[in-house]
Write a protein that holds these residues in place. Structure first.
Motif, PDB file in Angstrom:
ATOM      1  N   VAL A  59       0.868  -1.181   0.000  1.00 45.94           N
ATOM      2  CA  VAL A  59       0.000   0.000   0.000  1.00 45.94           C
ATOM      3  C   VAL A  59       0.904   1.230   0.000  1.00 45.94           C
ATOM      4  O   VAL A  59       2.132   1.113  -0.053  1.00 45.94           O
ATOM      5  N   THR A  64     -10.464  -6.151   2.385  1.00 49.63           N
ATOM      6  CA  THR A  64      -9.344  -6.559   1.535  1.00 49.63           C
ATOM      7  C   THR A  64      -8.246  -7.233   2.350  1.00 49.63           C
ATOM      8  O   THR A  64      -7.548  -8.110   1.848  1.00 49.63           O
ATOM      9  N   LYS A 101      -2.670  -4.169  -8.501  1.00 56.04           N
ATOM     10  CA  LYS A 101      -1.942  -3.080  -7.848  1.00 56.04           C
ATOM     11  C   LYS A 101      -2.537  -1.717  -8.167  1.00 56.04           C
ATOM     12  O   LYS A 101      -2.681  -0.864  -7.287  1.00 56.04           O
ATOM     13  N   ARG A 121      -5.777  -1.221  -6.251  1.00 60.77           N
ATOM     14  CA  ARG A 121      -5.524  -0.941  -4.841  1.00 60.77           C
ATOM     15  C   ARG A 121      -5.053   0.487  -4.637  1.00 60.77           C
ATOM     16  O   ARG A 121      -5.435   1.162  -3.674  1.00 60.77           O
ATOM     17  N   SER A 142      -7.079   3.279  -2.492  1.00 58.38           N
ATOM     18  CA  SER A 142      -6.379   3.896  -1.361  1.00 58.38           C
ATOM     19  C   SER A 142      -6.424   5.416  -1.458  1.00 58.38           C
ATOM     20  O   SER A 142      -6.634   6.110  -0.457  1.00 58.38           O
TER      21      SER A 142
END
Length: 304
Positions: free
Chosen positions: A173, A256, A265, A268, A272
């Motif tokens: 992240v 998640t 990716k 995500r 985020s």
């Protein structure tokens, strides 16, 4: 990195082609952060300055916007530094601090929205009792609880997490959230149970309370005059929009990791960014443009 450094520092692995777009990322996020600070601070200033905005509803809005500023400041400066750095790293201790602030302020938003729902419920459904119920002391207690209760819960989760042995040092992240649980050598039942308990009474209960409050409001308004319906729509709809959007995003953040779902990716990264962008950026727009009294002072500030 030697073994000692590996045990101390974590690497953010959620960036997408950072070497190629680092300056674009920096400019976009820097612009968003400035907009967040300026827009939220403007509404806060108007509420502080004008006596007619010193009512419970506007005080709670000011608290929500202050929460957004603190939430953004916990994430954006570190994010901007990482965009321009060769290595996107953070110390384990600093990561736990960011984790603590992220969830404390995130859960506080739900409690502040619940307090705002209660304020609207009393105002519309019990107008004669409103001045007696929503006194200055009551407002202070509700605001204190909205920040202190999440802090007390999250400090427990953070403390438990700090004692867990790490077998991985890469967070997939771009900031520290509950993905840190995936770094543990052995999944911690204590952290899971404690976190789930906190999620129930800091997210689920407030959401049910808000839905219940607004359901009662709309039922009463359905049998009331058009003026009451207009007032309810003007003050309640913005709150519901904020709640629905934030609940969806925080649900994504939880499932998640808890269900160990692997998203692409880029997906995500986008989710985020939405988690730390929507509310701090759009809260002042929603409350500044949709709330008649605030909008009136906003026009005077910029156009008169």
């Amino acid at each position: 990195m030697d073994e000692e450094s590996n045990a101390t520092y974590l690497t953010f692995g959620g960036h997408v082609e950072l070497h190629k777009y680092r300056y674009l990322y920096f400019m976009v996020v820097f612009t968003v952060y400035i907009l967040i600070i300026c827009s939220n601070s403007t509404i806060l200033y108007l509420i502080w300055k004008h006596q007619d905005l010193h009512e419970p509803m506007y005080i709670f809005i000011a608290a929500l916007l202050l929460n957004s500023v603190l939430f953004s400041t916990n994430i954006y400066p570190k994010l901007l530094i990482d965009f321009l750095s060769e290595k996107q790293i953070i110390s384990h201790r600093a990561c736990l601090v960011q984790f603590f602030m992220f969830y404390t302020l995130g859960f506080s938003e739900f409690l502040l929205l619940a307090v705002m729902a209660y304020d609207r419920y009393v105002s519309i459904c019990k107008p004669l009792q409103y001045p007696t119920i929503m006194r200055r002391k009551t407002i202070s207690i509700l605001l204190a609880l909205a920040w202190l209760v999440p802090a007390c819960e999250v400090v427990g989760t953070t403390t438990l997490s700090s004692y867990q042995k790490l077998c991985s040092f890469t967070l997939n992240v771009i900031f520290c959230n509950n993905f840190i649980y995936r770094l543990f050598c052995v999944p911690s039942k204590a952290v899971t149970i404690y976190g789930a308990f906190g999620l129930v009474y800091l997210v689920v209960f407030p959401v049910f309370f808000i839905v219940f409050s607004y359901t009662r409001i709309f039922i009463i308004c359905y049998h009331s005059s058009s003026e009451v319906k207009r007032k309810a729509a003007q003050t309640c709809v913005p709150h519901l929009l904020v709640l629905i959007n934030y609940f969806i995003l925080i649900t994504y953040d939880v499932i998640t990791v808890r269900l160990e779902l692997d998203f692409p990716k880029i997906a995500r990264l986008i989710m985020s960014l939405q988690l730390v962008l929507y509310h701090p950026l759009f809260n002042p727009i929603i409350y500044g443009l949709k709330m008649k009294e605030i909008y009136k002072h906003l026009k005077r500030l910029f156009f008169y």
